[in-house]
Structures are given as structure tokens and as C-alpha cells.
Design a protein around this motif. Sequence first.
Motif, PDB file in Angstrom:
ATOM      1  N   ILE A   1       0.841  -1.199   0.000  1.00 17.84           N
ATOM      2  CA  ILE A   1       0.000   0.000   0.000  1.00 17.84           C
ATOM      3  C   ILE A   1       0.877   1.252   0.000  1.00 17.84           C
ATOM      4  O   ILE A   1       0.602   2.225  -0.692  1.00 17.84           O
ATOM      5  N   ARG A   2       1.989   1.209   0.763  1.00 19.89           N
ATOM      6  CA  ARG A   2       2.877   2.374   0.817  1.00 19.89           C
ATOM      7  C   ARG A   2       3.503   2.638  -0.553  1.00 19.89           C
ATOM      8  O   ARG A   2       3.539   3.774  -1.029  1.00 19.89           O
ATOM      9  N   GLU A   3       3.961   1.575  -1.228  1.00 20.78           N
ATOM     10  CA  GLU A   3       4.603   1.748  -2.536  1.00 20.78           C
ATOM     11  C   GLU A   3       3.606   2.247  -3.580  1.00 20.78           C
ATOM     12  O   GLU A   3       3.917   3.122  -4.384  1.00 20.78           O
ATOM     13  N   LEU A   4       2.390   1.677  -3.577  1.00 13.41           N
ATOM     14  CA  LEU A   4       1.374   2.088  -4.550  1.00 13.41           C
ATOM     15  C   LEU A   4       0.956   3.538  -4.299  1.00 13.41           C
ATOM     16  O   LEU A   4       0.685   4.280  -5.239  1.00 13.41           O
ATOM     17  N   GLY A   5       0.934   3.942  -3.017  1.00 14.02           N
ATOM     18  CA  GLY A   5       0.525   5.295  -2.661  1.00 14.02           C
ATOM     19  C   GLY A   5       1.496   6.363  -3.122  1.00 14.02           C
ATOM     20  O   GLY A   5       1.175   7.549  -3.134  1.00 14.02           O
ATOM     21  N   LYS A   6       2.714   5.959  -3.511  1.00 12.78           N
ATOM     22  CA  LYS A   6       3.698   6.927  -4.009  1.00 12.78           C
ATOM     23  C   LYS A   6       3.424   7.326  -5.456  1.00 12.78           C
ATOM     24  O   LYS A   6       3.994   8.299  -5.952  1.00 12.78           O
ATOM     25  N   LEU A   7       2.596   6.551  -6.154  1.00 12.94           N
ATOM     26  CA  LEU A   7       2.325   6.835  -7.569  1.00 12.94           C
ATOM     27  C   LEU A   7       1.469   8.089  -7.691  1.00 12.94           C
ATOM     28  O   LEU A   7       0.662   8.381  -6.815  1.00 12.94           O
ATOM     29  N   PRO A   8       1.625   8.836  -8.794  1.00 11.60           N
ATOM     30  CA  PRO A   8       0.862  10.076  -8.938  1.00 11.60           C
ATOM     31  C   PRO A   8      -0.626   9.772  -9.100  1.00 11.60           C
ATOM     32  O   PRO A   8      -0.998   8.860  -9.824  1.00 11.60           O
ATOM     33  N   GLY A   9      -1.459  10.524  -8.391  1.00 13.31           N
ATOM     34  CA  GLY A   9      -2.911  10.351  -8.522  1.00 13.31           C
ATOM     35  C   GLY A   9      -3.447   9.184  -7.725  1.00 13.31           C
ATOM     36  O   GLY A   9      -4.628   8.855  -7.818  1.00 13.31           O
ATOM     37  N   VAL A  10      -2.596   8.507  -6.950  1.00 12.98           N
ATOM     38  CA  VAL A  10      -3.047   7.393  -6.133  1.00 12.98           C
ATOM     39  C   VAL A  10      -2.976   7.788  -4.655  1.00 12.98           C
ATOM     40  O   VAL A  10      -1.898   7.907  -4.091  1.00 12.98           O
ATOM     41  N   GLY A  11      -4.130   8.036  -4.054  1.00 12.53           N
ATOM     42  CA  GLY A  11      -4.191   8.400  -2.641  1.00 12.53           C
ATOM     43  C   GLY A  11      -4.202   7.158  -1.775  1.00 12.53           C
ATOM     44  O   GLY A  11      -4.150   6.040  -2.288  1.00 12.53           O
ATOM     45  N   PRO A  12      -4.271   7.326  -0.445  1.00 12.49           N
ATOM     46  CA  PRO A  12      -4.244   6.162   0.450  1.00 12.49           C
ATOM     47  C   PRO A  12      -5.395   5.181   0.175  1.00 12.49           C
ATOM     48  O   PRO A  12      -5.192   3.975   0.180  1.00 12.49           O
ATOM     49  N   LYS A  13      -6.588   5.708  -0.114  1.00  8.78           N
ATOM     50  CA  LYS A  13      -7.738   4.829  -0.373  1.00  8.78           C
ATOM     51  C   LYS A  13      -7.568   4.032  -1.665  1.00  8.78           C
ATOM     52  O   LYS A  13      -7.844   2.837  -1.712  1.00  8.78           O
ATOM     53  N   SER A  14      -7.126   4.715  -2.729  1.00  5.76           N
ATOM     54  CA  SER A  14      -6.929   4.007  -3.998  1.00  5.76           C
ATOM     55  C   SER A  14      -5.821   2.982  -3.856  1.00  5.76           C
ATOM     56  O   SER A  14      -5.891   1.896  -4.434  1.00  5.76           O
ATOM     57  N   ALA A  15      -4.774   3.334  -3.084  1.00 11.46           N
ATOM     58  CA  ALA A  15      -3.651   2.414  -2.908  1.00 11.46           C
ATOM     59  C   ALA A  15      -4.156   1.133  -2.239  1.00 11.46           C
ATOM     60  O   ALA A  15      -3.790   0.026  -2.631  1.00 11.46           O
ATOM     61  N   GLN A  16      -5.035   1.297  -1.241  1.00 13.77           N
ATOM     62  CA  GLN A  16      -5.588   0.129  -0.559  1.00 13.77           C
ATOM     63  C   GLN A  16      -6.443  -0.710  -1.521  1.00 13.77           C
ATOM     64  O   GLN A  16      -6.340  -1.930  -1.560  1.00 13.77           O
ATOM     65  N   ARG A  17      -7.241  -0.002  -2.337  1.00 13.77           N
ATOM     66  CA  ARG A  17      -8.106  -0.709  -3.284  1.00 13.77           C
ATOM     67  C   ARG A  17      -7.267  -1.484  -4.309  1.00 13.77           C
ATOM     68  O   ARG A  17      -7.563  -2.636  -4.634  1.00 13.77           O
ATOM     69  N   LEU A  18      -6.191  -0.842  -4.806  1.00 11.64           N
ATOM     70  CA  LEU A  18      -5.314  -1.512  -5.762  1.00 11.64           C
ATOM     71  C   LEU A  18      -4.661  -2.732  -5.120  1.00 11.64           C
ATOM     72  O   LEU A  18      -4.535  -3.785  -5.743  1.00 11.64           O
ATOM     73  N   ALA A  19      -4.238  -2.575  -3.850  1.00 14.03           N
ATOM     74  CA  ALA A  19      -3.572  -3.685  -3.164  1.00 14.03           C
ATOM     75  C   ALA A  19      -4.518  -4.879  -3.038  1.00 14.03           C
ATOM     76  O   ALA A  19      -4.134  -6.016  -3.318  1.00 14.03           O
ATOM     77  N   PHE A  20      -5.774  -4.629  -2.654  1.00 19.71           N
ATOM     78  CA  PHE A  20      -6.732  -5.736  -2.540  1.00 19.71           C
ATOM     79  C   PHE A  20      -7.008  -6.358  -3.907  1.00 19.71           C
ATOM     80  O   PHE A  20      -7.184  -7.561  -4.031  1.00 19.71           O
ATOM     81  N   HIS A  21      -7.029  -5.494  -4.931  1.00 14.86           N
ATOM     82  CA  HIS A  21      -7.245  -6.009  -6.284  1.00 14.86           C
ATOM     83  C   HIS A  21      -6.112  -6.962  -6.669  1.00 14.86           C
ATOM     84  O   HIS A  21      -6.347  -8.059  -7.177  1.00 14.86           O
ATOM     85  N   LEU A  22      -4.874  -6.538  -6.399  1.00 19.03           N
ATOM     86  CA  LEU A  22      -3.717  -7.374  -6.731  1.00 19.03           C
ATOM     87  C   LEU A  22      -3.769  -8.683  -5.948  1.00 19.03           C
ATOM     88  O   LEU A  22      -3.416  -9.746  -6.466  1.00 19.03           O
ATOM     89  N   PHE A  23      -4.216  -8.594  -4.687  1.00 15.01           N
ATOM     90  CA  PHE A  23      -4.325  -9.797  -3.861  1.00 15.01           C
ATOM     91  C   PHE A  23      -5.283 -10.810  -4.487  1.00 15.01           C
ATOM     92  O   PHE A  23      -5.074 -12.025  -4.432  1.00 15.01           O
ATOM     93  N   ASN A  24      -6.358 -10.291  -5.117  1.00 16.86           N
ATOM     94  CA  ASN A  24      -7.364 -11.184  -5.693  1.00 16.86           C
ATOM     95  C   ASN A  24      -7.008 -11.698  -7.089  1.00 16.86           C
ATOM     96  O   ASN A  24      -7.658 -12.611  -7.596  1.00 16.86           O
ATOM     97  N   LEU A  25      -5.999 -11.102  -7.730  1.00 11.89           N
ATOM     98  CA  LEU A  25      -5.631 -11.518  -9.084  1.00 11.89           C
ATOM     99  C   LEU A  25      -4.916 -12.872  -9.069  1.00 11.89           C
ATOM    100  O   LEU A  25      -4.269 -13.221  -8.085  1.00 11.89           O
ATOM    101  N   PRO A  26      -5.003 -13.624 -10.169  1.00 10.33           N
ATOM    102  CA  PRO A  26      -4.185 -14.846 -10.282  1.00 10.33           C
ATOM    103  C   PRO A  26      -2.700 -14.477 -10.251  1.00 10.33           C
ATOM    104  O   PRO A  26      -2.319 -13.419 -10.751  1.00 10.33           O
ATOM    105  N   GLU A  27      -1.895 -15.364  -9.660  1.00 11.63           N
ATOM    106  CA  GLU A  27      -0.462 -15.094  -9.494  1.00 11.63           C
ATOM    107  C   GLU A  27       0.216 -14.722 -10.815  1.00 11.63           C
ATOM    108  O   GLU A  27       1.058 -13.829 -10.872  1.00 11.63           O
ATOM    109  N   GLU A  28      -0.194 -15.400 -11.882  1.00  7.08           N
ATOM    110  CA  GLU A  28       0.377 -15.179 -13.205  1.00  7.08           C
ATOM    111  C   GLU A  28       0.276 -13.703 -13.626  1.00  7.08           C
ATOM    112  O   GLU A  28       1.251 -13.105 -14.082  1.00  7.08           O
ATOM    113  N   GLU A  29      -0.917 -13.123 -13.423  1.00  6.54           N
ATOM    114  CA  GLU A  29      -1.123 -11.738 -13.859  1.00  6.54           C
ATOM    115  C   GLU A  29      -0.324 -10.748 -13.023  1.00  6.54           C
ATOM    116  O   GLU A  29       0.175  -9.747 -13.539  1.00  6.54           O
ATOM    117  N   VAL A  30      -0.202 -11.033 -11.718  1.00  9.56           N
ATOM    118  CA  VAL A  30       0.581 -10.151 -10.842  1.00  9.56           C
ATOM    119  C   VAL A  30       2.042 -10.174 -11.272  1.00  9.56           C
ATOM    120  O   VAL A  30       2.716  -9.153 -11.338  1.00  9.56           O
TER     121      VAL A  30
END
Lengths: 200, 200
Positions: free
Chosen positions: A11-40
Motif C-alpha cells: 500500500i505504501r509503494e502504490l501510494g507513491k504513484l501520482p494520482g493514487v491516494g491512500p484509499k486508492s492504494a488500498q483498493r489496488l492492493a486488494f485487487h492485486l491480492f485477488n488476481l491470479p499469481e500469473e497476472e501479478v
Amino acid sequence: MKYPSALIQLIRELGKLPGVGPKSAQRLAFHLFNLPEEEVRELAQAILNAKNSLKQCKLCYNITDTELCSICTDHQRNHELICVVEQPADLLAIERSGEYDGLYHVLHGSLSPMNGIGPDQLTIAALFERLQGFDQNTGEVILATATTVEGEATAMYLARLLTDIGITTSRIAYGLPVGGDLEYADEVTLGRAITNRRKL
Amino acid sequence: MKYPSALIQLIRELGKLPGVGPKSAQRLAFHLFNLPEEEVRELAQAILNAKNSLKQCKLCYNITDTELCSICTDHQRNHELICVVEQPADLLAIERSGEYDGLYHVLHGSLSPMNGIGPDQLTIAALFERLQGFDQNTGEVILATATTVEGEATAMYLARLLTDIGITTSRIAYGLPVGGDLEYADEVTLGRAITNRRKL
């Protein structure tokens, strides 16, 4: 509840990206968690590959994976025109317009003394080096920096230096965006659009 | 101009993330290009680490890096309360409120026959397995699925099954958000807020 440390780190690393706030970073992290390993793995690999293989063109400082970019080496293009832009994204935007067939020069920023960005932090010296072999009669430099305060200052700065060495210099046009309603245009833009009107 | 293939690949991968359109993907890609190599490596590593070390809690299906999550193993918490949520993010939102000290059960979705999501695609069987050792007199299951159509349907479905086996079941309250103006509340919410009014 304490977050697992790998999640906090992501979440900390994703939150450093431009336009990604703490909430979006958390949402992206959960999304990545749910993705198949191959896609990650593909995403992480694409990030590393891009970082390893992409570099700046030796001539115009555009992004490329070769020594010189595909624009600088294209002999179909007009090599007597150089369009100066702030960022590679600006270059791509102009390419998409399909209205330009000259070369580019990417400054990688604009003059901003407040942020410690002077001429030396941009690729201005390299631009003038390029211009040494430039034909003063037929060549032209188009200043396509942004119409922000910094972009304008950069354009004015370059215009003075370019006219000093006798090179034809132009600035992209100000005016109404195509499809724009007069009612919603700001006064400065509208004023420029009237001042710079064209005879039909 | 043809984009370098590593750039195309990166933009494509970033564009698959939720809330990231083609323009944002391009902006993120250029941002990554401009970052120091060290930081890019940290991001890619954080993504891979998270994917490798995070898993679902064997009991409540929350995200964890251990066999059982830190909530399920916390003996300070009330083990006779189970709050059913759709996603790990919902669990974190409730934790942040500081109003709840029971356990959770994460469904990882909500019933949505249109999208082919039935009870078997959620962690519902595991919930009822957990409930076999549950004390019917003191235990309670709180249904905290979303107040969307799918969330409501899921809550109704679970409520029927839970009351069938004699377990006290409740639904989180509907009403006005705190700090909300009546004028801007939608009619359904306002109607629920009046129906569910509390004596003072």
C-alpha cells in the motif's frame, strides 16, 4: 487489527504513484491480492522490463529502447523543424494529432526557479548543440511548452536565446479548444482567441 | 511514432488495474520511467512479496500472512460475535470505526446470479461450518454486507439460513450518514431513517 507487513509495504509503494491516494492504494492492493499469481507476475515484470530497457534518445531525449528514437531516424520526416515539448507525453499528444511531421526536443520539465529547476536541469544545452548544424534560412523551432506560468516562462526564455542566434522561432497558437463553447471559456483564453483571430 | 514495446507492455499492464484508464496508465508509465531505478525495483518487489506472502485466514478468510489472522487469534475480542462482510476492505473500515470487538467472516463477494456468483462461489459453507460450535444463546451474527441490491440479497439469504438453525442474526442499521444534511439524503435512506428512529 494489524495489517500484515507485506500488505502495508505494498500500500505504501502504490501510494507513491501520482494520482493514487491512500484509499486508492488500498483498493489496488486488494485487487492485486485477488488476481491470479500469473497476472501479478506479468505486471511486476512489465515494470522491471520497462525500467531496464527504456532510455532517452541521444538526440531529442524522447523515450526509446534504441540509441536514437524512431522519430529522429525517420528520413520521411522534416528534419528542419524541431518542436520543443516539456514531456514525452506531450510529444505523443502532438503525434496523435497527425498535424506534425518534424522532429522534437523533449526538455523533461519547465523552468521553475521556485522548485530549483533552472536551464541546467533541462535539456536546453543539448538543444542548442543540435541547432549548430541547423540551416537558419529554412529551419524553424516551434515552442510547444505548456500554457502554464512555467511553460510560458520557458518558451520566453528559449525564444530570446533562439532569436539571438537568428533561428526562426514560433509558439503554438492560443485559442478556444475545438468543440468548446464560448460561454465556458475563461476570459484570458477568449481574449487571446480574439486577438489572434485569422482572416478567412 | 511507434512506442517502444516495453512501454506498450507496461501501459497495457497498468491499464488492467481498477480505476486506471488508458490515459492514467500512460501517465503512470511515464512517471515510472522518470523514477530512480531503486524505487521502481521496490515497487515491483512489494507487488511480488505481497502476492507471495499474503493469503486468506483459514477461519474468517481475511487477508493475513499467518495461518490464522490477528483478529481470529486475539483472545481479548468477543468470540461470540461474527460480523459478515463482503470484502477485506469492509472489515478494515469497520475496524477503523473502533465500535466493534467481535470476529469477522469475509465472503469475498456477494450473491449475483447475473454474474454467475451463487452461494458456492462465496465462503458461505465455511461460515456455517464455523457456526457449528456456536452458542445459540449468547452468539450473534451481524450481517454487514453492502446496502446494494446484491448486498441486500446476500443478507436476506443468510438471514433465512441463520434463523433456520436458531442463531441470533442482525443487520447493520440504515439511516443518515453522520454529518449528512436531510436535504441531500435520497428518499429511500430518509424513509429508512424515519422508520428505524430510536427513542431518546
